[in-house]
Design a protein around this motif. Structure first.
Motif, PDB file in Angstrom:
ATOM      1  N   ASN A 178       1.153   8.015 -11.055  1.00 52.50           N
ATOM      2  CA  ASN A 178       0.150   6.959 -11.132  1.00 52.50           C
ATOM      3  C   ASN A 178      -1.261   7.538 -11.146  1.00 52.50           C
ATOM      4  O   ASN A 178      -2.098   7.171 -11.972  1.00 52.50           O
ATOM      5  CB  ASN A 178       0.334   6.013  -9.937  1.00 52.50           C
ATOM      6  N   HIS A 225      -7.258  -5.619  -9.466  1.00 45.79           N
ATOM      7  CA  HIS A 225      -6.499  -5.290 -10.676  1.00 45.79           C
ATOM      8  C   HIS A 225      -6.546  -6.425 -11.680  1.00 45.79           C
ATOM      9  O   HIS A 225      -6.631  -7.594 -11.295  1.00 45.79           O
ATOM     10  CB  HIS A 225      -5.025  -5.040 -10.346  1.00 45.79           C
ATOM     11  N   PRO A 276      -2.568   2.427 -14.301  1.00 45.27           N
ATOM     12  CA  PRO A 276      -1.857   1.220 -13.862  1.00 45.27           C
ATOM     13  C   PRO A 276      -1.982   1.031 -12.346  1.00 45.27           C
ATOM     14  O   PRO A 276      -2.503   1.921 -11.668  1.00 45.27           O
ATOM     15  CB  PRO A 276      -0.409   1.530 -14.243  1.00 45.27           C
ATOM     16  N   ALA A 295      -5.002  10.594  -1.974  1.00 48.63           N
ATOM     17  CA  ALA A 295      -3.572  10.252  -1.993  1.00 48.63           C
ATOM     18  C   ALA A 295      -2.718  11.476  -2.349  1.00 48.63           C
ATOM     19  O   ALA A 295      -1.668  11.699  -1.744  1.00 48.63           O
ATOM     20  CB  ALA A 295      -3.330   9.120  -2.986  1.00 48.63           C
ATOM     21  N   ARG A 321      -2.759  -8.391  -5.374  1.00 47.51           N
ATOM     22  CA  ARG A 321      -3.695  -7.434  -6.009  1.00 47.51           C
ATOM     23  C   ARG A 321      -4.640  -8.164  -6.963  1.00 47.51           C
ATOM     24  O   ARG A 321      -5.800  -7.789  -7.115  1.00 47.51           O
ATOM     25  CB  ARG A 321      -2.932  -6.340  -6.784  1.00 47.51           C
ATOM     26  N   ASP A 365       0.847  -1.206   0.000  1.00 44.81           N
ATOM     27  CA  ASP A 365       0.000   0.000   0.000  1.00 44.81           C
ATOM     28  C   ASP A 365       0.882   1.255   0.000  1.00 44.81           C
ATOM     29  O   ASP A 365       1.717   1.422   0.892  1.00 44.81           O
ATOM     30  CB  ASP A 365      -0.897  -0.020   1.248  1.00 44.81           C
ATOM     31  N   PRO A 366       0.693   2.148  -0.992  1.00 48.33           N
ATOM     32  CA  PRO A 366       1.534   3.355  -1.049  1.00 48.33           C
ATOM     33  C   PRO A 366       1.536   4.164   0.246  1.00 48.33           C
ATOM     34  O   PRO A 366       2.518   4.830   0.553  1.00 48.33           O
ATOM     35  CB  PRO A 366       0.905   4.163  -2.184  1.00 48.33           C
ATOM     36  N   ARG A 367       0.455   4.081   1.047  1.00 54.96           N
ATOM     37  CA  ARG A 367       0.456   4.905   2.271  1.00 54.96           C
ATOM     38  C   ARG A 367       1.591   4.498   3.200  1.00 54.96           C
ATOM     39  O   ARG A 367       2.125   5.304   3.945  1.00 54.96           O
ATOM     40  CB  ARG A 367      -0.901   4.854   2.970  1.00 54.96           C
ATOM     41  N   THR A 425      -9.216   5.911  -0.401  1.00 51.08           N
ATOM     42  CA  THR A 425      -8.439   5.220  -1.433  1.00 51.08           C
ATOM     43  C   THR A 425      -8.550   5.938  -2.784  1.00 51.08           C
ATOM     44  O   THR A 425      -8.035   5.458  -3.784  1.00 51.08           O
ATOM     45  CB  THR A 425      -8.912   3.753  -1.606  1.00 51.08           C
ATOM     46  N   GLU A 463       3.442   8.030  -6.965  1.00 53.08           N
ATOM     47  CA  GLU A 463       1.993   8.003  -6.733  1.00 53.08           C
ATOM     48  C   GLU A 463       1.299   9.142  -7.487  1.00 53.08           C
ATOM     49  O   GLU A 463       0.186   8.992  -7.974  1.00 53.08           O
ATOM     50  CB  GLU A 463       1.665   8.061  -5.247  1.00 53.08           C
ATOM     51  N   GLU A 507     -11.321  -0.831  -3.985  1.00 54.28           N
ATOM     52  CA  GLU A 507     -10.584   0.410  -4.252  1.00 54.28           C
ATOM     53  C   GLU A 507     -11.515   1.335  -5.043  1.00 54.28           C
ATOM     54  O   GLU A 507     -12.259   0.875  -5.912  1.00 54.28           O
ATOM     55  CB  GLU A 507      -9.348   0.101  -5.087  1.00 54.28           C
ATOM     56  N   ARG A 548      -2.234  13.686   0.692  1.00 53.09           N
ATOM     57  CA  ARG A 548      -1.284  13.065   1.631  1.00 53.09           C
ATOM     58  C   ARG A 548       0.157  13.193   1.117  1.00 53.09           C
ATOM     59  O   ARG A 548       1.061  13.556   1.872  1.00 53.09           O
ATOM     60  CB  ARG A 548      -1.652  11.591   1.799  1.00 53.09           C
ATOM     61  N   ARG A 580     -11.766  -1.985 -12.998  1.00 52.81           N
ATOM     62  CA  ARG A 580     -11.292  -2.918 -11.970  1.00 52.81           C
ATOM     63  C   ARG A 580     -12.113  -4.194 -12.141  1.00 52.81           C
ATOM     64  O   ARG A 580     -13.320  -4.123 -12.379  1.00 52.81           O
ATOM     65  CB  ARG A 580     -11.504  -2.345 -10.574  1.00 52.81           C
ATOM     66  N   LYS A 623      -3.924   7.423 -14.230  1.00 49.81           N
ATOM     67  CA  LYS A 623      -5.101   6.570 -14.111  1.00 49.81           C
ATOM     68  C   LYS A 623      -6.429   7.321 -14.006  1.00 49.81           C
ATOM     69  O   LYS A 623      -7.481   6.695 -14.118  1.00 49.81           O
ATOM     70  CB  LYS A 623      -4.950   5.618 -12.934  1.00 49.81           C
ATOM     71  N   HIS A 651      -0.230   0.249  -6.298  1.00 46.07           N
ATOM     72  CA  HIS A 651       0.540  -0.581  -5.361  1.00 46.07           C
ATOM     73  C   HIS A 651       1.789  -1.126  -6.052  1.00 46.07           C
ATOM     74  O   HIS A 651       2.886  -1.086  -5.486  1.00 46.07           O
ATOM     75  CB  HIS A 651      -0.319  -1.752  -4.862  1.00 46.07           C
TER      76      HIS A 651
HETATM   77  O1  LIG Z   1      -3.915   1.429  -8.039  1.00 48.76           O
HETATM   78  P1  LIG Z   1      -4.001   0.775  -6.706  1.00 48.76           P
HETATM   79  O2  LIG Z   1      -2.933  -0.262  -6.521  1.00 48.76           O
HETATM   80  O3  LIG Z   1      -5.347   0.205  -6.434  1.00 48.76           O
HETATM   81  O4  LIG Z   1      -3.721   1.872  -5.612  1.00 48.76           O
HETATM   82  C1  LIG Z   1      -4.604   2.976  -5.485  1.00 48.76           C
HETATM   83  C2  LIG Z   1      -4.631   3.550  -4.086  1.00 48.76           C
HETATM   84  O5  LIG Z   1      -4.866   2.507  -3.169  1.00 48.76           O
HETATM   85  C3  LIG Z   1      -5.094   2.952  -1.842  1.00 48.76           C
HETATM   86  O6  LIG Z   1      -5.392   1.849  -1.027  1.00 48.76           O
HETATM   87  C4  LIG Z   1      -3.871   3.653  -1.342  1.00 48.76           C
HETATM   88  O7  LIG Z   1      -4.048   4.135  -0.027  1.00 48.76           O
HETATM   89  C5  LIG Z   1      -3.536   4.802  -2.265  1.00 48.76           C
HETATM   90  O8  LIG Z   1      -2.366   5.396  -1.824  1.00 48.76           O
HETATM   91  C6  LIG Z   1      -3.374   4.283  -3.697  1.00 48.76           C
HETATM   92  O9  LIG Z   1      -3.132   5.367  -4.575  1.00 48.76           O
END
Ligand SMILES: O=P(O)(O)OC[C@H]1O[C@@H](O)[C@H](O)[C@@H](O)[C@@H]1O
Length: 270
Positions: A76, A175, A120, A258, A169, A42-44, A253, A73, A114, A261, A86, A80, A123
Motif C-alpha cells: 500500500n 478518502h 489506495p 508505518a 473513511r 487502522d493498520p496499526r 500516520t 501495508e 492523514e 513499525r 485526499r 501510494k 485501512h
Molecule cells: O491510506 P490510509 O487508510 O489513510 O492509511 C494510511 C495510514 O494511516 C495511519 O493512520 C496508520 O497508522 C498507518 O498504518 C496507515 O498506513
C-alpha cells in the motif's frame, strides 16, 4: 499536482466529494461511531491487536496475519507514495488553484488529517487482507465441520466490517470512494496469494531477507522520487496546510513511519 491531473480524475474527485458530503449528512449524529470504525480498520491494530490475538488462538493463523498485515501495508505504501489526493485537502486546493467554486465543503474530524497520499486506502487494504485471511483460516480450522451456515456467517461478517470501515473513511473525508474500493480489492487479492501456509516454515534467515527486501523497496522508491525531482513528503505539506486543526496532524500516520513499525514487528516476531 492538482493542475496536472487529467480531466477524468477531476470528474472522479468531484463525484466522490458529492458522495462524501451525502455520507457526512446521513451519519452526522454518529461521529463517535464513525471515528471508532475508522480505528477498527487502522493498520496499526493489525500489529497490536489482531496478530497477537490470532496467534494466541492459532499459531499459524497468527503468523500469517502478521505477514499479510506487513506485506499489505508495505504494498500500500509503495503504491501510494507517488500520488493520491485526499478529499479534505483536495476541495481546498481545487478552489485555490483551479478556481472551481462549486466544490462542496467537507467537515473534518480529529482522525481526518492523514499525512500520507490517499490512493489506495491503507485501512481498506489491510482490513480486507487481514480479515479475509482470518476468515479463510476460521473456515479451515475453526470448527470441526464447517457447514454452509458457518461459511455464510463468516463472509457476511467480513463484508459488513469492511463496508463499515470504508464508509467511516469516507465520512471523515480522508478518502475518495474509488480509493477505498481499490484498497479493498487489492487486499483480498493479496490475501488470496498469501493464502497457503508457507509462513509456518520460514526460518530466521527468511525473516531477515524479507525485511531487508522490504526496506530496500522503500529505500529505492524514496530515492527514485527524489531523483525524479519530486518531494516524497508532498502530502505531509498539504496535510499541514489544510487540516482544520494543527493538533490533528500526526506524523506517525506517514507511510515511512508505518514501514518502520511493520518491518520491526516482522523481525521481532521471530
Ligand atoms: O491510506 P490510509 O487508510 O489513510 O492509511 C494510511 C495510514 O494511516 C495511519 O493512520 C496508520 O497508522 C498507518 O498504518 C496507515 O498506513
Amino acid at each position: 499536482m492538482i493542475g496536472e491531473e487529467p480531466g477524468i480524475m477531476e470528474y472522479v474527485h468531484l463525484r466522490g466529494v458529492e458522495i462524501i458530503q451525502q455520507i457526512q449528512h446521513t451519519f452526522r449524529h454518529h461521529v463517535d461511531l464513525m471515528q471508532f470504525l475508522t480505528r477498527v480498520g487502522d493498520p496499526r491494530y493489525a500489529f497490536l491487536i489482531y496478530f497477537p490475538l490470532a496467534y494466541c488462538f492459532h499459531r499459524s493463523t497468527g503468523t500469517r496475519v502478521l505477514w499479510i498485515a506487513c506485506l499489505s501495508e508495505w504494498l500500500n505504501g509503495v503504491l501510494k507514495i507517488l500520488h493520491g489526493e485526499r478529499p479534505y485537502w483536495w476541495v481546498n486546493e481545487v478552489r485555490l488553484h483551479d478556481h472551481v467554486v462549486n466544490v462542496p465543503s467537507l467537515e473534518q474530524y480529529s482522525l481526518t488529517c492523514e499525512t500520507g497520499p490517499g490512493s489506495p486506502s491503507g485501512h481498506a487494504m489491510v482490513t480486507s487482507a487481514v480479515l479475509y485471511s482470518i476468515g479463510t483460516s476460521f473456515i479451515k480450522h475453526g470448527v470441526k465441520h464447517t457447514g454452509k451456515l458457518e461459511r455464510s456467517l463468516v463472509w457476511i461478517s467480513f463484508t459488513i466490517v469492511l463496508i463499515a470501515v470504508n464508509i467511516s473513511r469516507l465520512f471523515i473525508a480522508t478518502h475518495f470512494p474509488h480509493q477505498v474500493v481499490a484498497g479493498s480489492i487489492t487486499g483480498i487479492l493479496l490475501a488470496e496469494v498469501v493464502k497457503h501456509e508457507h509462513t509456518n516454515h520460514l526460518t530466521f534467515c527468511h525473516y531477515i531477507v524479507w525485511s531487508l527486501l522490504l526496506v530496500s523497496g522503500v529505500f529505492l522508491t524514496y530515492t527514485g522520487i527524489i531523483l525524479l525531482g519530486l518531494n516524497p513528503l508532498w502530502s505531509l505539506d498539504l496535510a499541514k496546510k489544510w487540516c482544520a486543526r494543527s493538533e490533528w496532524v500526526h506524523p506517525d500516520t506517514t507511510p515511512f513511519f508505518a514501514f518502520v513499525r511493520d518491518v520491526s514487528s516482522l523481525i521481532g516476531k521471530y
